[in-house]
Write an enzyme that holds these catalytic residues in place. Structure first.
Site, PDB file in Angstrom:
ATOM      1  N   GLU A  60       0.970  -1.013  -0.092  1.00  7.93           N
ATOM      2  CA  GLU A  60       0.040   0.028  -0.032  1.00  7.93           C
ATOM      3  C   GLU A  60       1.055   0.979  -0.324  1.00  7.93           C
ATOM      4  O   GLU A  60       1.685   1.337   0.799  1.00  7.93           O
ATOM      5  CB  GLU A  60      -0.973   0.004   1.371  1.00  7.93           C
ATOM      6  CG  GLU A  60      -2.295  -0.828   1.385  1.00  7.93           C
ATOM      7  CD  GLU A  60      -2.925  -0.775   2.161  1.00  7.93           C
ATOM      8  OE1 GLU A  60      -2.851   0.023   3.280  1.00  7.93           O
ATOM      9  OE2 GLU A  60      -4.346  -1.188   2.230  1.00  7.93           O
ATOM     10  N   ASP A  71      -6.140   8.469  10.165  1.00  8.26           N
ATOM     11  CA  ASP A  71      -4.776   7.929  10.412  1.00  8.26           C
ATOM     12  C   ASP A  71      -4.591   8.543  11.721  1.00  8.26           C
ATOM     13  O   ASP A  71      -4.956   9.594  12.228  1.00  8.26           O
ATOM     14  CB  ASP A  71      -3.794   8.360   9.377  1.00  8.26           C
ATOM     15  CG  ASP A  71      -4.110   7.737   8.106  1.00  8.26           C
ATOM     16  OD1 ASP A  71      -4.049   6.413   8.204  1.00  8.26           O
ATOM     17  OD2 ASP A  71      -3.984   8.434   7.082  1.00  8.26           O
ATOM     18  N   TYR A 186     -10.997  -4.567   3.004  1.00  8.93           N
ATOM     19  CA  TYR A 186     -10.154  -3.975   3.937  1.00  8.93           C
ATOM     20  C   TYR A 186     -10.888  -3.932   5.260  1.00  8.93           C
ATOM     21  O   TYR A 186     -11.983  -3.016   5.385  1.00  8.93           O
ATOM     22  CB  TYR A 186      -9.469  -2.701   3.387  1.00  8.93           C
ATOM     23  CG  TYR A 186      -8.572  -2.282   4.472  1.00  8.93           C
ATOM     24  CD1 TYR A 186      -8.582  -1.963   5.864  1.00  8.93           C
ATOM     25  CD2 TYR A 186      -7.271  -1.795   3.838  1.00  8.93           C
ATOM     26  CE1 TYR A 186      -7.624  -1.480   6.871  1.00  8.93           C
ATOM     27  CE2 TYR A 186      -6.286  -1.120   4.704  1.00  8.93           C
ATOM     28  CZ  TYR A 186      -6.380  -1.011   6.116  1.00  8.93           C
ATOM     29  OH  TYR A 186      -5.604  -0.468   7.033  1.00  8.93           O
TER      30      TYR A 186
END
Length: 274
Positions: A60, A71, A186
């Protein structure tokens, strides 16, 4: 040892086929994350090679963004540093193209937020990402159903359009996402932002096992997977293990050798699951 997971019989995209081939060979995919341009632009090419040489099955490659709300502090910091060096989406695509010219054996998924893509131009991005050799694209803040027209453009692209699912995703919505899923799902191993953690959520393994029984597309798990022991736990129930913050932390502490050493330990732990 052959995997106990069922084989997908319908037509599948190349990235999904790659993960399925690994699974049928008894191997779980190790999927490391790297922020493009971190710790400096001249290091990205070498670090991509280190990841590929140390056992990555898919990489990734993160596009730096000024407001990476999904994040945690490690990846936020790496993104900010890359932006300070002038790294943007165009630069990231060039880095991807350079890597794919050197290595065609490790697929690369571009990990981005929607804003840089909109600023770049969606159709231009799809064309340039394809030309650069992207195997997949994951847009963190474009959930299923948010913009049907935009989603259809990505789903019709030559690369895989990868979706996020979470512990809180309702069953009906999960079925809807799975019907058009490409590459892999994911699975967000815990709610909140990315980042290394000392322990997995106790429910994660059972949730992933239940998800695998419900869908046919491969499933990879990220968010909070930090150690070889945690990676091995995830590998027992998933098709892939995604590692991000822990690798960046290792890079900060020990440089290229640190990231290579952690990758080797992760690879060995996952492979020992069989």
């Amino acid at each position: 040892m052959a995997s106990a997971f069922p084989t997908i019989s319908s037509d599948i995209d190349p990235l999904a086929a790659h993960l399925i081939a690994l699974r049928e060979a008894g191997r779980r995919a190790l999927i490391p994350y790297l922020t493009a341009g971190y710790p400096s632009p001249d290091r990205t090419a070498g670090l991509l090679d280190v990841l590929a040489d140390s056992g990555a099955d898919v990489i990734e490659l993160g596009v730096p963004f000024s407001d990476p709300v999904a994040d945690g502090p490690t990846i936020q910091r790496s993104s900010q540093r890359a932006l300070e060096h002038g790294v943007n989406l165009r630069w990231t695509l060039d880095a991807l193209r350079s890597f794919r010219e050197r290595r065609d054996d490790v697929p690369v998924v571009l990990f981005s937020y929607l804003n840089p893509v909109i600023g770049y131009g969606v159709d231009r991005f799809i064309a340039d990402a394809t030309d650069a050799g992207a195997a997949g694209v994951l847009l963190t803040d474009l959930p299923a159903g948010a913009d049907d027209s935009l989603e259809q453009r990505f789903q019709g692209a030559p690369f895989s359009f990868i979706r996020l699912v979470a512990p809180t995703t309702p069953a009906a919505r999960l079925d809807e996402i799975a019907r058009t899923a490409q590459g892999f799902l994911y699975y967000v191993g815990r709610m909140g932002v990315t980042g290394a953690r000392q322990a997995l959520r106790s429910e994660t393994l059972s949730e992933v096992a239940a998800l695998r029984a419900r869908v046919q597309v491969p499933v990879a798990v990220g968010f909070g997977v930090s150690t070889p022991e945690q990676a091995a736990e995830i590998a027992r129930v998933a098709d892939g293990v995604i590692i991000g913050s822990a690798l960046i932390d290792a890079l900060d502490r020990e440089g290229d050798s640190g990231i290579a050493a952690l990758m080797r330990r992760l690879r060995e732990a996952i492979d020992d699951v069989g």
